[in-house]
Design an enzyme around this catalytic site. Structure first.
Site, mmCIF file in Angstrom:
data_model
loop_
_atom_site.group_PDB
_atom_site.id
_atom_site.type_symbol
_atom_site.label_atom_id
_atom_site.label_comp_id
_atom_site.label_asym_id
_atom_site.label_seq_id
_atom_site.Cartn_x
_atom_site.Cartn_y
_atom_site.Cartn_z
ATOM 1 N N TYR A 93 0.813 -1.112 -0.104
ATOM 2 C CA TYR A 93 -0.091 0.004 -0.110
ATOM 3 C C TYR A 93 0.809 1.239 -0.179
ATOM 4 C CZ TYR A 93 -4.115 -2.822 0.530
ATOM 5 O OH TYR A 93 -5.289 -3.891 0.501
ATOM 6 N N TYR B 67 -11.881 -8.235 6.905
ATOM 7 C CA TYR B 67 -10.805 -8.309 5.845
ATOM 8 C C TYR B 67 -10.514 -9.573 5.949
ATOM 9 C CZ TYR B 67 -6.039 -7.835 3.933
ATOM 10 O OH TYR B 67 -5.295 -7.840 2.975
ATOM 11 N N ASP C 104 -12.428 -17.581 8.802
ATOM 12 C CA ASP C 104 -11.038 -16.729 8.571
ATOM 13 C C ASP C 104 -10.275 -16.600 9.932
ATOM 14 O OD1 ASP C 104 -8.946 -15.484 7.495
ATOM 15 O OD2 ASP C 104 -10.007 -14.014 6.351
ATOM 16 N N LYS D 93 -0.955 -16.878 8.056
ATOM 17 C CA LYS D 93 -0.056 -16.251 8.695
ATOM 18 C C LYS D 93 1.143 -16.729 9.763
ATOM 19 C CE LYS D 93 -1.796 -11.578 8.349
ATOM 20 N NZ LYS D 93 -3.251 -11.166 7.751
HETATM 21 C C1 LIG Z 1 -3.821 -11.112 6.669
HETATM 22 C C2 LIG Z 1 -4.995 -11.544 6.322
HETATM 23 C C3 LIG Z 1 -5.616 -12.420 5.194
HETATM 24 C C4 LIG Z 1 -4.861 -12.473 3.939
HETATM 25 O O1 LIG Z 1 -3.445 -12.974 4.086
HETATM 26 P P1 LIG Z 1 -2.348 -12.814 2.892
HETATM 27 O O2 LIG Z 1 -1.261 -13.576 3.253
HETATM 28 O O3 LIG Z 1 -1.767 -11.563 3.149
HETATM 29 O O4 LIG Z 1 -2.867 -12.948 1.556
HETATM 30 C C5 LIG Z 1 -6.806 -12.886 5.053
HETATM 31 N N1 LIG Z 1 -7.756 -12.807 6.203
HETATM 32 C C6 LIG Z 1 -7.274 -12.336 7.298
HETATM 33 C C7 LIG Z 1 -8.291 -12.321 8.273
HETATM 34 C C8 LIG Z 1 -6.060 -11.769 7.368
HETATM 35 O O5 LIG Z 1 -5.542 -11.094 8.587
#
Ligand SMILES: *Cc1c(COP(=O)(O)O)cnc(C)c1O
Length: 426
Positions: free
Chosen positions: A14, A141, A242, A271
């Site tokens: 960004y 997100y 997620d 992550k």
């Molecule tokens: C960081 C994140 C993503 C995306 O993961 P990337 O490895 O950056 O593509 C998706 N969902 C959540 C909740 C996240 O924190």
């Protein structure tokens, strides 16, 4: 380091090529610390965006990587398997909710989300139903690729830029009641209405359990999740959670959905999966989801990235999951939570502070004005910490191995920023 070259030619997350800000040159990292080229040590408050939970340069993760790289860094996953993938997936399934039985390994968090959405669409196609919509929450997100972005907050991710291309999904109000507050039944009303009105069209609900991360660092009441699970069951809609940010202990539970005692039909993790060493993610599915998808027209799940199941990443993931299974994280995260619970409320009296909140190893200060990025970053570096705020959010998710004096240093730096008007736009 040639910072001028970096500024002129390299895009960072960004950032603008017209007004690039100078980046800090890091040469190495160890434990909870990042080291700058000039020798400055910075206590890391970000875990490199939720991922370096065990700290940097960890002997056991290093060993896993070294041993694997001497055997093979990568081999294709089509028609071939290997021990690192088996170890990582077995450990993942041991830790994850019991109903999840099948693992799809992917490259990054965003791709894990793409995969989860494709699974849900193939699931309903196999059942002979047209369900082209997803229901999600405002302030969510889920990543930066198109499908992931389509279920991310429409304002934050500027859906207006991609109008006509980006699929339009359904957004319910996100819960207002915080984790530590009384549950308010009104918080589920909009979600329930949208599901009731549109369930024939909805393939799945997708959301971040308990903590909405990059979309606003909101920490909400577990009852909301219980209501969501019950409504998904009532209307026969799949639930995708997620846990890419929240997974592996960050919120004080192994997975955030455990705060509500519920399990999803599809789970995304990423992550911290490799302890922050390499990019790797996974989408876990229930037997019903997997079997239904594969019983459909395609006869398989239609996805297969080139670097799927990368052995190097899998071997480090297996070592990281082994560290998790040894359970030191529980005590560590509890100590971090205690520190946030003691110190964050003491910041509420600063005029710049709108609210403070915390859960597990996550601490958030929401301010009235957006930060002045260059100024606040410089102040943090001066105070020997690495914290990267965005907008009106100064937030910390330090490595689990952080000790009391590291946390004090982070919180002292945040307090110093709150006392410095130049750190904020007015
Ligand atoms: C960081 C994140 C993503 C995306 O993961 P990337 O490895 O950056 O593509 C998706 N969902 C959540 C909740 C996240 O924190």
């Amino acid at each position: 380091m040639d910072l001028a070259f970096d500024r002129q030619h390299i895009w960072h997350p960004y950032t603008s090529t017209l007004t690039p800000l100078t980046c800090y040159p890091v040469t190495h990292a160890d434990g909870v610390s990042l080291y700058l080229e000039d020798g400055t040590e910075l206590v890391d408050g970000m875990s490199s965006w939720w991922s370096a939970i065990h700290g940097y340069n960890h002997p056991r993760l290093n060993q896993a990587a070294h041993q694997q790289i001497n055997k093979m860094s990568h081999v294709m996953f089509g028609g071939i398997t290997h021990q690192p993938a088996i170890d990582a997936c077995r450990k993942l399934l041991e830790l994850a909710p019991d109903n999840l039985q099948h693992v799809f390994l992917a490259d990054s968090g965003s791709v894990a989300v793409e995969v989860s959405l494709k699974m849900a669409l193939q699931y309903w196609h196999a059942k002979g139903e047209q369900r082209p919509k997803f229901l999600t929450l405002r302030h969510g997100y889920h990543g930066d690729t198109f499908a992931a972005m389509s279920v991310t907050d429409p304002d934050n991710s500027m859906h207006s830029l991609y109008k006509g291309f980006l699929p339009e999904h359904l957004f319910a109000e996100s819960p207002r009641g915080g984790f530590w507050q009384e549950w308010d039944d009104n918080d589920i009303v909009d979600f329930r209405r949208q599901l009731t009105d549109n369930h024939h069209q909805i393939a799945a609900v997708i959301l971040e359990p308990i903590v909405q991360g990059a979309g606003g660092m909101r920490i909400y009441h577990p009852q909301f999740l219980r209501e969501v699970r019950a409504l998904c069951d009532e209307f026969g809609v799949l639930l995708i959670l997620d846990e890419i940010a929240t997974g592996f202990g960050r919120t004080g539970k192994l997975f955030a959905c455990e705060h509500a005692g519920i399990a999803p039909d599809i789970l995304c993790v990423g992550k911290a999966l490799t302890g922050g060493y390499m990019t790797l993610s996974a989408t876990l599915a229930s037997k019903d989801v997997a079997d239904t998808v594969c019983g459909g027209e395609a006869g398989c799940f239609m996805h297969g990235p080139t670097f799927m199941g990368n052995p190097l990443a899998c071997s480090v993931a297996a070592a990281s999951l082994e560290l998790i299974a040894e359970n030191h994280w529980q005590q560590q995260v509890k100590q971090i939570e205690q520190c946030f619970a003691e110190r964050l409320p003491l910041l509420n009296h600063y005029p710049q502070v709108k609210a403070t909140r915390w859960l597990g190893a996550i601490g958030v200060v929401e301010t009235h004005h957006p930060v002045h990025m260059e100024a606040i970053q410089a102040l943090f570096v001066e105070h020997g910490v690495w914290i990267r705020p965005f907008g009106r959010l100064i937030y910390m998710m330090p490595p689990f191995i952080s000790e009391a004096h590291h946390l004090d240093q982070l919180l002292n730096a945040v307090e110093a920023a709150l006392q410095t008007p130049e750190c904020f736009q007015s």
